[in-house]
Design an enzyme around this catalytic site. Structure first.
Site, PDB file in Angstrom:
ATOM      1  N   LYS A 195       0.810  -1.221   0.000  1.00 37.75           N
ATOM      2  CA  LYS A 195       0.000   0.000   0.000  1.00 37.75           C
ATOM      3  C   LYS A 195       0.846   1.274   0.000  1.00 37.75           C
ATOM      4  O   LYS A 195       0.418   2.295  -0.523  1.00 37.75           O
ATOM      5  CB  LYS A 195      -0.948   0.013   1.198  1.00 37.75           C
ATOM      6  CG  LYS A 195      -2.114  -0.949   1.041  1.00 37.75           C
ATOM      7  CD  LYS A 195      -3.171  -0.707   2.125  1.00 37.75           C
ATOM      8  CE  LYS A 195      -4.434  -1.488   1.846  1.00 37.75           C
ATOM      9  NZ  LYS A 195      -4.266  -2.950   1.997  1.00 37.75           N
ATOM     10  N   GLU A 214     -10.780   6.938   3.172  1.00 41.50           N
ATOM     11  CA  GLU A 214     -11.713   6.141   3.948  1.00 41.50           C
ATOM     12  C   GLU A 214     -11.018   4.810   4.216  1.00 41.50           C
ATOM     13  O   GLU A 214     -10.140   4.390   3.463  1.00 41.50           O
ATOM     14  CB  GLU A 214     -13.025   5.948   3.207  1.00 41.50           C
ATOM     15  CG  GLU A 214     -13.074   4.776   2.257  1.00 41.50           C
ATOM     16  CD  GLU A 214     -12.133   4.897   1.074  1.00 41.50           C
ATOM     17  OE1 GLU A 214     -11.858   6.026   0.635  1.00 41.50           O
ATOM     18  OE2 GLU A 214     -11.661   3.854   0.611  1.00 41.50           O
ATOM     19  N   SER A 220       1.967  -9.803  -0.569  1.00 42.48           N
ATOM     20  CA  SER A 220       1.569  -8.395  -0.518  1.00 42.48           C
ATOM     21  C   SER A 220       1.843  -7.713   0.817  1.00 42.48           C
ATOM     22  O   SER A 220       2.017  -6.504   0.866  1.00 42.48           O
ATOM     23  CB  SER A 220       0.077  -8.261  -0.866  1.00 42.48           C
ATOM     24  OG  SER A 220      -0.709  -9.104  -0.042  1.00 42.48           O
TER      25      SER A 220
HETATM   26  C1  LIG Z   1      -5.009  -4.006   1.395  1.00 43.08           C
HETATM   27  C2  LIG Z   1      -4.292  -5.274   1.198  1.00 43.08           C
HETATM   28  C3  LIG Z   1      -4.623  -6.190   0.169  1.00 43.08           C
HETATM   29  C4  LIG Z   1      -5.788  -6.001  -0.760  1.00 43.08           C
HETATM   30  O1  LIG Z   1      -5.778  -4.870  -1.540  1.00 43.08           O
HETATM   31  P1  LIG Z   1      -5.468  -4.902  -3.105  1.00 43.08           P
HETATM   32  O2  LIG Z   1      -5.817  -3.542  -3.548  1.00 43.08           O
HETATM   33  O3  LIG Z   1      -6.333  -5.957  -3.724  1.00 43.08           O
HETATM   34  O4  LIG Z   1      -4.040  -5.228  -3.267  1.00 43.08           O
HETATM   35  C5  LIG Z   1      -3.857  -7.318   0.018  1.00 43.08           C
HETATM   36  N1  LIG Z   1      -2.826  -7.593   0.840  1.00 43.08           N
HETATM   37  C6  LIG Z   1      -2.486  -6.761   1.847  1.00 43.08           C
HETATM   38  C7  LIG Z   1      -1.342  -7.120   2.709  1.00 43.08           C
HETATM   39  C8  LIG Z   1      -3.211  -5.575   2.061  1.00 43.08           C
HETATM   40  O5  LIG Z   1      -2.861  -4.766   3.056  1.00 43.08           O
END
Ligand SMILES: *Cc1c(COP(=O)(O)O)cnc(C)c1O
Length: 389
Positions: A86, A108, A375
């Site tokens: 993010k 938000e 992620s």
């Molecule tokens: C917010 C988040 C996601 C999901 O958001 P995407 O916009 O689909 O990437 C996935 N993994 C983590 C660790 C997140 O914080």
């Protein structure tokens, strides 16, 4: 044919005129700065010196050996500052906001992760920050609320409607219209009306641009498959983008099947949803019988979103990418597995992508390569998973 703001028939901008006025100004500014070399250089500097990029592409040797098939690489977005992908997007948008002369970021947030990321960028760039959050979510996510406050943000409780994310979205849009002169609306995923899906993709595409170079250096060839989890779709579109022109690379998005598709408790926009208009865009989303937005569920707060970004809808319908459902219990099993085999506690969101890779790797030969986007890190999830045992 590609009309501006559309990906095939998906995307667009379905909003009231007062919001469209704002979006037009944003589109104009973004079109300018995406070609501005000084802006791009400043963005790259922040990614390197603040977020800690490039993130590693790590060969998960233990997992690969244990699963007995393809070689698995992990793109380590969990190692970024603040622990997820993010940060890439919020730094890009905050920098753009500054260039547009704005002094205040609004956002938000549901579970709080995007709110914390936005508050981080605001603190770094010396901007004001206000985060709208449903009263119910504030109660459930007290630690993230405190994190935002530590970072200097104001957290505003939204008590209208169900007092959750969708009410916070409405309030944030209203605030944007009300304070157009100094305020920038920082959106958290590759969703919403144009230009957000494309802009967020551009700020996240660094993930695949790095991975492409890294896998060529490590293996001298392209991966066979690239895998990512899908909430709104920002880490996935970032992980896919540079590989899209290579048809031999299979692209797979893993959406939250929650307690199972047939249970009705899931957030699987492609597997169980239909095309319609949601949050200002045309895309697939989970619908009620009358075409409204369905209540969705996932063990992972980051995947608990009823829709999906329009570029993914386009990649799906054109056959370029595939989307598969992964249940809570498969994700929890993968969360445990990677901790024991690789010594990595990953986000429960990322564990959805990993769970699919664990099924896929044994079916493939030892010469083949899978890349999984990790992620985020899982510190935030440990207490909840502990409670399940
Ligand atoms: C917010 C988040 C996601 C999901 O958001 P995407 O916009 O689909 O990437 C996935 N993994 C983590 C660790 C997140 O914080």
């Amino acid at each position: 044919m590609r009309t501006k703001g559309y990906f095939g028939e998906f995307g667009g901008s379905f909003v009231p005129d007062v919001i469209q006025v704002q979006l037009d100004k944003l589109t104009e500014a973004y079109d300018y700065y995406k070609r501005d070399e000084i802006f791009q250089q400043e963005f790259r500097d922040l990614l390197k010196n603040y977020a800690g990029r490039p993130s590693m592409l790590y060969f998960a040797e233990n997992m690969s050996r244990d699963l007995g098939g393809a070689r698995i690489y992990l793109k380590r977005e969990d190692l970024n500052h603040t622990g997820a992908h993010k940060i890439n997007n919020v730094l890009g948008q905050a920098l753009l906001a500054k260039r547009m002369g704005k002094t205040r970021l609004i956002a938000e947030t549901g579970a709080g992760q995007h709110g914390v990321a936005t508050a981080t960028a605001a603190a770094l760039l010396g901007m004001e920050c206000e985060v709208f959050m449903g009263a119910e979510d504030i109660r459930r996510q007290a630690v993230n609320v405190y994190r935002m406050q530590l970072l200097g943000a104001k957290v505003t409780s939204v008590v209208t409607g169900t007092a959750t994310l969708k009410d916070a979205v409405d309030q944030a849009f209203a605030e944007w219209v009300r304070r157009d002169d100094d305020t920038f609306y920082l959106l958290g995923s590759a969703v919403g009306p144009a230009p957000y899906p494309e802009m967020v993709r551009d700020f996240q595409k660094v993930i695949s641009e790095e991975a492409l170079e890294q896998i060529k250096a490590a293996e001298g060839k392209m991966p066979n498959e690239v895998i990512a989890c899908i909430g709104g779709g920002s880490n996935a579109i970032g992980m896919f983008h540079a590989f899209v022109p290579y048809p031999e690379v299979r692209l797979v998005g893993c959406e939250a099947a929650g307690k199972g598709i047939s249970s009705g408790q899931h957030a699987a926009s492609f597997t169980a949803g239909k095309v319609g208009i949601i949050h200002g865009m045309k895309t697939y989303f989970c619908q009620t019988e009358t075409g409204g937005i369905a209540d969705v569920y996932s063990i992972s707060a980051g995947l608990d979103y009823p829709g999906v970004g329009p570029e993914h809808a386009y990649l799906k319908d054109s056959g370029r990418a595939e989307y598969v459902p992964v249940t809570d219990s498969e994700a929890v099993a993968a969360f445990h597995y990677i901790a024991k085999t690789e010594g990595i506690i990953c986000a429960i969101e990322s564990a959805h992508a990993l769970a699919y890779a664990m099924k896929e790797a044994p079916k493939r030969s030892k010469e083949e390569i899978l890349i999984v986007c990790l992620s985020g890190r899982g510190d935030k999830d440990v207490a909840e998973i502990m409670g399940m045992n």
